[in-house]
Design a protein around this motif. Structure first.
Motif, PDB file in Angstrom:
ATOM      1  N   HIS A 130      -3.677   4.176  -1.050  1.00 46.76           N
ATOM      2  CA  HIS A 130      -3.887   3.308  -2.210  1.00 46.76           C
ATOM      3  C   HIS A 130      -3.521   1.880  -1.815  1.00 46.76           C
ATOM      4  O   HIS A 130      -2.364   1.608  -1.499  1.00 46.76           O
TER       5      HIS A 130
ATOM      6  N   MET B  48       0.820  -1.203   0.000  1.00 46.47           N
ATOM      7  CA  MET B  48       0.000   0.000   0.000  1.00 46.47           C
ATOM      8  C   MET B  48       0.852   1.250   0.000  1.00 46.47           C
ATOM      9  O   MET B  48       2.050   1.204   0.300  1.00 46.47           O
ATOM     10  N   ARG B  49       0.203   2.305  -0.341  1.00 46.28           N
ATOM     11  CA  ARG B  49       0.894   3.564  -0.500  1.00 46.28           C
ATOM     12  C   ARG B  49       0.017   4.652   0.098  1.00 46.28           C
ATOM     13  O   ARG B  49      -1.147   4.788  -0.246  1.00 46.28           O
ATOM     14  N   LEU B  50       0.606   5.405   1.032  1.00 44.36           N
ATOM     15  CA  LEU B  50      -0.136   6.467   1.698  1.00 44.36           C
ATOM     16  C   LEU B  50       0.459   7.807   1.301  1.00 44.36           C
ATOM     17  O   LEU B  50       1.676   7.985   1.337  1.00 44.36           O
ATOM     18  N   GLU B  51      -0.392   8.723   0.905  1.00 47.08           N
ATOM     19  CA  GLU B  51       0.092  10.049   0.533  1.00 47.08           C
ATOM     20  C   GLU B  51      -0.664  11.097   1.338  1.00 47.08           C
ATOM     21  O   GLU B  51      -1.883  11.136   1.308  1.00 47.08           O
TER      22      GLU B  51
END
Lengths: 230, 230
Positions: free
Chosen positions: A90, A74-77
């Motif tokens: 995401h 996962m990807r955190l922005e």
């Protein structure tokens, strides 16, 4: 997992260290406890929080010892700027079982030793390329965020010029940030629907805003212009 | 601010809500307290934490009431995947005083009313473009992360083929993730320097790894191949 849950998890230093360790390699509780110099009881409680959130999973080795590894991709922005606070998580769906189908894996069936070496070096150089590309994209994102703030500054200046009263100012600013409904505007600006409605209609007549219907609701947005995209 | 500090801050739901409110508009303590239904004492303590971190700043209005607004422009990116946990905080330097120099602002000096409207609509449509571009970039970043994990999967397979013993396996895996020093390898793998050194030399002779000297230290990395970049 939702972003709030992930931020809660990452808000603790020991949990961050555990994730860091597990991203390096799968670990036993005793290893994690030794590395972090934190008692196993606390580690187990962190691990169960991470496991419940689906971030890690546990397996059992031949000696029936439990070890943990990262189960997610996962990807955190998070962007914090004077005009925007956005959090996007995401969950990157990917099917690792499928890897055998990718062209790179076709050579997998016992290539000669020599070929394995070349293949490994090629993969490694592809990894380096990916890392560089990742940095480029991160830079582009930062530039966008700078431009976003600059444009918002200008927008505020010009809102003051085109608005005829303070309510119009606030409405244009709210709608500029996101298309929004009458109800949300009433809540955010703490003004009576009749006042907001009157101003919305006036702004619409002057060509600043328009609405579109989504899920049976009216969403107000700034009018699109025919300006060519750069 | 470092990323650990920001993650500590964002690890609390009420602090996240405060940042969200302030990104919408500057607020007084009483407004924040009312919106969040949290006592002013707790709000003040959160605000002072945010202020100390430089995330928000406080000003005084004409009635000498203190209000708070976001003072920073930053972007946090966190990736969690089976082979990598990376946290990057980009403090986006930008000089808002400079905005008058940008071409878009040249028109600032009291344009006629009509022109202001057109200018505002143009700015707004540029904002929409920026948002779309931001989403595109986020998608590209996710695709990269997927490819990164896939390539790492393949790398692990091929490391098993080219390594002659378990220590070589571990060394190649560590060096593949990041170029690294003998000391860091000893710490991470918990092996005696003599064992690691012997294996490093062997891997270097077989053309898998090489070192470069940075800050008077030897950093080991996977050999670069002459493979053309895609």
């Amino acid at each position: 997992m939702d972003s709030a849950k992930l931020l809660d998890i990452l808000g603790n230093e020991n949990r961050r260290k555990i994730i860091q360790l597990l991203a390096n390699r799968p670990c036993y509780v005793s290893e994690i406890s030794g590395r972090l110099r934190v008692g196993p009881k606390a580690i187990i409680s962190h691990l169960s929080m991470l496991e419940q959130a689906g971030l890690i999973e546990c397996s059992v080795d031949e000696q029936r010892r439990k070890y943990f590894n990262i189960a997610n991709n996962m990807r955190l922005e998070v962007s914090v700027s004077p005009y925007a606070y956005t959090v996007a998580l995401h969950d990157i769906a990917f099917d690792r079982e499928k890897k055998g189908e990718s062209p790179a894996a076709e050579k997998k069936d016992s290539p000669p030793k020599e070929e394995s070496s070349v293949f490994f070096l090629k993969l490694s150089s592809r990894l380096q390329e990916l890392k560089m590309r990742q940095e480029e994209l991160a830079q582009m994102q930062q530039q966008l965020q700078v431009e976003y703030t600059e444009i918002m500054d200008h927008c505020l200046d010009s809102i003051e010029k085109v608005a005829r009263n303070p309510v119009e100012c606030e409405l244009l600013f709210e709608i500029l940030k996101n298309e929004t409904t009458l109800a949300a505007l009433c809540y955010n600006l703490r003004l009576h629907p009749s006042i907001i409605n009157a101003n919305l209609i006036d702004l619409a007549e002057r060509g600043f805003i328009e609405y579109r219907i989504k899920n049976n609701q009216h969403y107000w947005k700034i009018c699109e212009t025919g300006v060519e995209k750069k």
